[in-house]
Design a protein around this motif. Structure first.
Motif, PDB file in Angstrom:
ATOM      1  N   THR A 223       8.000  80.284  30.889  1.00  0.00           N
ATOM      2  CA  THR A 223       8.409  80.532  29.420  1.00  0.00           C
ATOM      3  C   THR A 223       7.368  82.459  29.435  1.00  0.00           C
ATOM      4  O   THR A 223       7.002  82.556  30.537  1.00  0.00           O
ATOM      5  CB  THR A 223       7.413  80.280  28.677  1.00  0.00           C
ATOM      6  OG1 THR A 223       5.960  80.464  28.866  1.00  0.00           O
ATOM      7  CG2 THR A 223       6.946  78.307  28.646  1.00  0.00           C
ATOM      8  N   LYS A 224       8.767  82.954  28.691  1.00  0.00           N
ATOM      9  CA  LYS A 224       7.931  83.922  28.292  1.00  0.00           C
ATOM     10  C   LYS A 224       6.175  84.655  28.897  1.00  0.00           C
ATOM     11  O   LYS A 224       5.729  86.239  28.566  1.00  0.00           O
ATOM     12  CB  LYS A 224       8.002  85.292  27.482  1.00  0.00           C
ATOM     13  CG  LYS A 224      10.041  84.863  27.338  1.00  0.00           C
ATOM     14  CD  LYS A 224      10.455  85.436  26.547  1.00  0.00           C
ATOM     15  CE  LYS A 224      11.822  84.761  26.122  1.00  0.00           C
ATOM     16  NZ  LYS A 224      12.902  85.378  24.876  1.00  0.00           N
ATOM     17  N   ASN A 225       5.326  83.479  28.710  1.00  0.00           N
ATOM     18  CA  ASN A 225       4.131  83.711  28.909  1.00  0.00           C
ATOM     19  C   ASN A 225       3.033  83.070  30.447  1.00  0.00           C
ATOM     20  O   ASN A 225       1.905  82.710  30.305  1.00  0.00           O
ATOM     21  CB  ASN A 225       3.185  83.712  27.365  1.00  0.00           C
ATOM     22  CG  ASN A 225       3.299  83.528  26.324  1.00  0.00           C
ATOM     23  OD1 ASN A 225       3.793  84.967  25.960  1.00  0.00           O
ATOM     24  ND2 ASN A 225       3.676  82.480  25.287  1.00  0.00           N
ATOM     25  N   ASP A 226       4.376  83.500  30.595  1.00  0.00           N
ATOM     26  CA  ASP A 226       4.292  82.722  32.202  1.00  0.00           C
ATOM     27  C   ASP A 226       3.664  81.212  32.321  1.00  0.00           C
ATOM     28  O   ASP A 226       2.565  81.464  33.124  1.00  0.00           O
ATOM     29  CB  ASP A 226       2.954  83.977  33.011  1.00  0.00           C
ATOM     30  CG  ASP A 226       4.322  84.909  33.422  1.00  0.00           C
ATOM     31  OD1 ASP A 226       5.592  84.820  33.777  1.00  0.00           O
ATOM     32  OD2 ASP A 226       2.218  86.226  32.845  1.00  0.00           O
ATOM     33  N   LYS A 227       4.437  80.825  31.233  1.00  0.00           N
ATOM     34  CA  LYS A 227       3.140  78.731  31.379  1.00  0.00           C
ATOM     35  C   LYS A 227       4.918  78.621  32.116  1.00  0.00           C
ATOM     36  O   LYS A 227       5.270  78.957  31.832  1.00  0.00           O
ATOM     37  CB  LYS A 227       3.313  78.395  30.112  1.00  0.00           C
ATOM     38  CG  LYS A 227       1.805  79.370  29.684  1.00  0.00           C
ATOM     39  CD  LYS A 227       1.704  78.845  28.081  1.00  0.00           C
ATOM     40  CE  LYS A 227      -0.261  79.482  27.472  1.00  0.00           C
ATOM     41  NZ  LYS A 227      -0.455  78.976  26.225  1.00  0.00           N
ATOM     42  N   LYS A 228       4.401  77.266  31.879  1.00  0.00           N
ATOM     43  CA  LYS A 228       5.661  76.071  32.504  1.00  0.00           C
ATOM     44  C   LYS A 228       5.567  74.864  31.532  1.00  0.00           C
ATOM     45  O   LYS A 228       5.464  74.415  30.471  1.00  0.00           O
ATOM     46  CB  LYS A 228       5.203  75.161  34.266  1.00  0.00           C
ATOM     47  CG  LYS A 228       4.585  76.351  35.255  1.00  0.00           C
ATOM     48  CD  LYS A 228       4.546  76.096  36.389  1.00  0.00           C
ATOM     49  CE  LYS A 228       4.107  76.296  37.467  1.00  0.00           C
ATOM     50  NZ  LYS A 228       2.811  76.363  38.338  1.00  0.00           N
ATOM     51  N   LYS A 229       6.898  75.220  31.604  1.00  0.00           N
ATOM     52  CA  LYS A 229       7.921  73.459  30.515  1.00  0.00           C
ATOM     53  C   LYS A 229       8.614  72.526  31.094  1.00  0.00           C
ATOM     54  O   LYS A 229       9.552  73.600  32.028  1.00  0.00           O
ATOM     55  CB  LYS A 229       8.297  74.646  28.997  1.00  0.00           C
ATOM     56  CG  LYS A 229       9.577  73.393  28.576  1.00  0.00           C
ATOM     57  CD  LYS A 229       9.681  74.327  27.452  1.00  0.00           C
ATOM     58  CE  LYS A 229      10.633  73.626  26.019  1.00  0.00           C
ATOM     59  NZ  LYS A 229      10.999  73.853  24.776  1.00  0.00           N
ATOM     60  N   SER A 230       8.795  71.758  31.150  1.00  0.00           N
ATOM     61  CA  SER A 230       9.950  70.464  31.343  1.00  0.00           C
ATOM     62  C   SER A 230       9.899  69.144  30.377  1.00  0.00           C
ATOM     63  O   SER A 230       8.792  68.958  29.390  1.00  0.00           O
ATOM     64  CB  SER A 230       9.124  69.869  32.636  1.00  0.00           C
ATOM     65  OG  SER A 230       7.941  69.627  32.678  1.00  0.00           O
ATOM     66  N   PHE A 266      10.259  68.860  41.059  1.00  0.00           N
ATOM     67  CA  PHE A 266      10.069  70.147  41.062  1.00  0.00           C
ATOM     68  C   PHE A 266       8.923  70.238  41.442  1.00  0.00           C
ATOM     69  O   PHE A 266       8.209  71.379  41.862  1.00  0.00           O
ATOM     70  CB  PHE A 266       9.758  70.169  39.562  1.00  0.00           C
ATOM     71  CG  PHE A 266      11.151  70.349  38.954  1.00  0.00           C
ATOM     72  CD1 PHE A 266      11.857  71.804  39.494  1.00  0.00           C
ATOM     73  CD2 PHE A 266      11.188  69.759  38.064  1.00  0.00           C
ATOM     74  CE1 PHE A 266      13.136  71.825  38.238  1.00  0.00           C
ATOM     75  CE2 PHE A 266      12.347  69.726  37.290  1.00  0.00           C
ATOM     76  CZ  PHE A 266      13.641  70.602  37.923  1.00  0.00           C
ATOM     77  N   ASN A 267       8.189  68.816  42.740  1.00  0.00           N
ATOM     78  CA  ASN A 267       7.246  69.349  43.984  1.00  0.00           C
ATOM     79  C   ASN A 267       6.170  69.717  42.917  1.00  0.00           C
ATOM     80  O   ASN A 267       5.156  70.087  43.292  1.00  0.00           O
ATOM     81  CB  ASN A 267       7.524  70.079  44.796  1.00  0.00           C
ATOM     82  CG  ASN A 267       9.146  70.422  45.823  1.00  0.00           C
ATOM     83  OD1 ASN A 267       8.731  69.730  46.627  1.00  0.00           O
ATOM     84  ND2 ASN A 267       9.761  70.089  45.415  1.00  0.00           N
ATOM     85  N   GLY A 268       6.145  68.974  41.974  1.00  0.00           N
ATOM     86  CA  GLY A 268       4.502  68.004  41.275  1.00  0.00           C
ATOM     87  C   GLY A 268       4.427  69.829  40.656  1.00  0.00           C
ATOM     88  O   GLY A 268       2.825  69.958  40.362  1.00  0.00           O
ATOM     89  N   ASP A 269       4.607  70.967  40.364  1.00  0.00           N
ATOM     90  CA  ASP A 269       4.198  72.191  40.380  1.00  0.00           C
ATOM     91  C   ASP A 269       5.979  72.635  38.598  1.00  0.00           C
ATOM     92  O   ASP A 269       5.243  73.539  38.303  1.00  0.00           O
ATOM     93  CB  ASP A 269       4.989  73.038  41.039  1.00  0.00           C
ATOM     94  CG  ASP A 269       4.318  74.413  41.362  1.00  0.00           C
ATOM     95  OD1 ASP A 269       2.716  74.341  40.123  1.00  0.00           O
ATOM     96  OD2 ASP A 269       4.193  75.381  41.632  1.00  0.00           O
ATOM     97  N   CYS A 270       5.759  71.660  37.807  1.00  0.00           N
ATOM     98  CA  CYS A 270       6.275  71.984  36.663  1.00  0.00           C
ATOM     99  C   CYS A 270       6.333  71.063  35.340  1.00  0.00           C
ATOM    100  O   CYS A 270       6.569  70.214  34.874  1.00  0.00           O
ATOM    101  CB  CYS A 270       7.412  72.362  36.544  1.00  0.00           C
ATOM    102  SG  CYS A 270       8.401  72.961  35.200  1.00  0.00           S
ATOM    103  N   TYR A 271       4.586  70.337  35.539  1.00  0.00           N
ATOM    104  CA  TYR A 271       4.164  69.685  34.235  1.00  0.00           C
ATOM    105  C   TYR A 271       3.076  70.285  33.354  1.00  0.00           C
ATOM    106  O   TYR A 271       3.219  71.431  33.471  1.00  0.00           O
ATOM    107  CB  TYR A 271       3.504  68.096  34.844  1.00  0.00           C
ATOM    108  CG  TYR A 271       3.989  66.973  36.250  1.00  0.00           C
ATOM    109  CD1 TYR A 271       4.717  66.929  35.587  1.00  0.00           C
ATOM    110  CD2 TYR A 271       4.041  66.494  37.429  1.00  0.00           C
ATOM    111  CE1 TYR A 271       5.430  65.973  36.937  1.00  0.00           C
ATOM    112  CE2 TYR A 271       3.955  66.723  38.615  1.00  0.00           C
ATOM    113  CZ  TYR A 271       5.085  65.857  37.938  1.00  0.00           C
ATOM    114  OH  TYR A 271       6.048  65.059  38.898  1.00  0.00           O
TER     115      TYR A 271
END
Length: 271
Positions: A223-230, A266-271
């Motif tokens: 996200t534009k706030n450097d968070k992740k979304k999936s 995503f190798n455990g990196d986008c939860y």
């Protein structure tokens, strides 16, 4: 003796050269299409071909190809929809048919590739495989509508990027899912997508091309706030219905469908 030694050294050096063609031993040349540069773990067919899909001088997306089923297991790309006309000439991957030909990096139109038709058909699906398919059509994994420009869009029209997909699903709920991507990723600065299939027990074209039992897609965005979304979707490939799921639930479903453990998109990196 000196000439023999020179030949041996030359041969050894050739094995140290990095692969530069589209059919590669790893996805390192097109790692930009995977989140953090890493492809999904534990998602490899028994007879795989890793393809860095190359067209008009650039890599366009990445594909894990099942050489036994003559279908892609998944394609990975970055979501950047844009305008542009599309050249709908259906293409093939020369290096699947002629792996020794390292100069033919780019996908080529089937009609002008000048590869022996029997050799070509042995290595991958071709136009004739889909001519008599009933209720199923050429379903793109990396879809044309999600690509940024003319060359990216044209590159999706390759037989290493399509599977027999239920016609009503293509034009119905799957198309609806693809069209809602923009609103579902409106807050994203970068969006990584993997679209895949679960191979089925049925085939088209006299047993040549596998008909997947399921279609699925997984989306990871920053996200534009450097968070992740999936999020993800999965659909049975014989009806017009798409089920939405959180990423962990999609991976759990795929573990069951593939009969595997540890599928990590995503190798455990986008939860």
């Amino acid at each position: 003796m000196a000439m023999l030694l020179l030949w041996i050294l030359s041969l050894a050096a050739s094995f140290l050269l990095p692969a530069t063609g589209e059919v590669v031993s790893s996805f390192q040349h097109c790692s930009q299409f995977f989140f953090n540069g890493n492809p999904p773990s534990n998602l490899v067919p028994l007879n795989p071909a890793r393809i860095c899909q190359y067209y008009m001088g650039s890599y366009r997306f990445a594909t894990m190809y099942d050489k036994d089923g003559h279908i892609p297991l998944f394609s990975a790309y970055k979501y950047y929809p844009g305008p542009g006309a599309t050249q709908m000439d259906w293409k093939i991957e020369p290096q699947l048919a002629q792996p020794w030909d390292h100069e033919r990096r780019s996908m080529e139109p089937e009609g002008t590739c000048r590869i022996d038709p029997l050799l070509l058909a042995k290595s991958q699906a071709v136009w004739s495989d889909y001519v008599n398919a009933i209720q199923y059509n050429k379903g793109q994994l990396a879809p044309v509508s999600h690509q940024p420009d003319e060359n990216f869009k044209s590159a999706t029209y390759t037989f290493t990027n399509i599977v027999p997909q239920y016609q009503e699903l293509i034009n119905g709920k799957w198309a609806e899912f693809l069209s809602t991507m923009r609103q579902n990723t409106a807050e994203c600065s970068e969006t990584y997508v993997i679209v895949g299939v679960v191979p089925g027990d049925e085939f088209i074209s006299g047993g040549r091309v596998n008909k997947p039992s399921h279609m699925w897609a997984a989306v990871c965005c920053l996200t534009k706030n450097d968070k992740k979304k999936s999020f993800g979707v999965i659909a049975e490939n014989n009806q017009d219905k798409v089920e939405w799921a959180i990423l962990k639930d999609l991976e759990s479903k795929l573990n069951h469908k593939y009969g595997k453990k540890g599928i990590d998109l995503f190798n455990g990196d986008c939860y």
